[in-house]
Enzyme design. Structure first.
Site, PDB file in Angstrom:
ATOM      1  N   GLN A  64       0.874  -1.420   0.061  1.00 17.46           N
ATOM      2  CA  GLN A  64       0.215   0.002   0.234  1.00 17.46           C
ATOM      3  C   GLN A  64       0.824   1.174   0.033  1.00 17.46           C
ATOM      4  O   GLN A  64       1.068   1.759  -0.952  1.00 17.46           O
ATOM      5  CB  GLN A  64      -0.834  -0.066   0.944  1.00 17.46           C
ATOM      6  CG  GLN A  64      -2.211   0.867   1.238  1.00 17.46           C
ATOM      7  CD  GLN A  64      -3.526   0.502   2.016  1.00 17.46           C
ATOM      8  OE1 GLN A  64      -3.271  -0.464   2.367  1.00 17.46           O
ATOM      9  NE2 GLN A  64      -4.336   1.305   1.893  1.00 17.46           N
ATOM     10  N   ASP A  65       1.352   1.923   1.153  1.00 18.68           N
ATOM     11  CA  ASP A  65       2.438   2.855   1.194  1.00 18.68           C
ATOM     12  C   ASP A  65       3.430   2.442   2.071  1.00 18.68           C
ATOM     13  O   ASP A  65       3.418   1.677   2.935  1.00 18.68           O
ATOM     14  CB  ASP A  65       1.364   4.219   1.481  1.00 18.68           C
ATOM     15  CG  ASP A  65       1.123   4.286   3.013  1.00 18.68           C
ATOM     16  OD1 ASP A  65       0.846   3.425   3.698  1.00 18.68           O
ATOM     17  OD2 ASP A  65       0.821   5.378   3.306  1.00 18.68           O
ATOM     18  N   PRO A  66       4.400   3.358   1.989  1.00 18.64           N
ATOM     19  CA  PRO A  66       5.570   2.817   2.736  1.00 18.64           C
ATOM     20  C   PRO A  66       5.334   3.029   4.178  1.00 18.64           C
ATOM     21  O   PRO A  66       4.731   3.666   4.822  1.00 18.64           O
ATOM     22  CB  PRO A  66       6.633   3.988   2.408  1.00 18.64           C
ATOM     23  CG  PRO A  66       6.208   4.671   1.123  1.00 18.64           C
ATOM     24  CD  PRO A  66       4.562   4.409   1.268  1.00 18.64           C
TER      25      PRO A  66
END
Length: 225
Positions: A64-66
């Protein structure tokens, strides 16, 4: 913003860097990096694409995101830098790997070994503000990473897409070429892993497909550091 991809992704993605959405994204990131702590470091943003070229991509594991904690993110989905505690979802990935192959759980979460073998560890959003999950959602990265998936979908040689959880599975609509393979389950997060991630055997499924294609299998074992 460094936007020179030094391998075959460079010419494929060059048109994206000229588009209006990317110019807005670049302006946003310039401001964010100068006024907030943002992860990963600028030079690590495109690491997934740098480590795993278009031609060499065998498998995609979509994140998804970092990670948004200090020293965690380095541009590869699920992976953390050496010396950082293995996050819970990755720990569950290791537990499933142990159950499939008998590998010991390593003392680190550094997945570069996978990336170097053709596992594209791609987040759908490539940056995040410290301590604020999803803070760079909807700023343009999704257009960019959708294009990465579309380019892989156009490829002649089959790709294996691993889609864990609803967020990743939403990208199925971009994978229209029936040559490709999709492996999916719930997310390895502690919130969902027991509802169908554990026991789903994604790693051996990948290697069975690769063996049937006459391709070298992935050595999933992550060494201790």
């Amino acid at each position: 913003m460094e936007k020179v991809l030094k391998n075959d992704w460079g010419p494929l993605l060059a048109p994206e860097f000229e588009k209006e959405y990317y110019r807005k994204l670049a302006d946003f990131l310039k401001e964010e990096y100068s006024t907030h702590v943002v992860y990963p470091k600028k030079e690590d943003i495109f690491n997934a694409l740098e480590y795993t070229s278009y031609e060499n991509t065998k498998v995609v594991i979509l994140g998804q995101d970092p990670y948004h904690g200090p020293n965690q993110a380095h541009g590869l989905s699920f992976s953390v830098q050496p010396g950082i505690k293995t996050p819970p979802s990755l720990l569950n990935m290791y537990k499933e790997l142990r159950d499939e192959y008998g590998y010991d759980i390593p003392n680190n979460g550094y997945l570069v070994k996978w990336a170097e073998q053709g596992v594209l560890l791609l987040n759908t959003v490539l940056t995040v503000r410290q301590g604020e999950a999803n803070s760079h959602k909807g700023k343009g990265w999704e257009h960019f990473t959708d294009r990465v998936i579309e380019l892989l979908n156009e490829r002649e040689k089959p790709v294996i897409f691993i889609l864990w959880g609803r967020h990743a599975q939403a990208k199925k609509k971009l994978i229209t070429n029936t040559k490709h393979h999709i492996i999916e389950s719930v997310h390895p997060s502690p919130l969902s892993a027991r509802r169908g991630f554990f026991g789903s055997k994604p790693y051996s499924k990948v290697n069975t497909i690769l063996a049937n294609m006459g391709e070298r299998e992935i050595d999933w074992e992550i060494p201790n550091l």
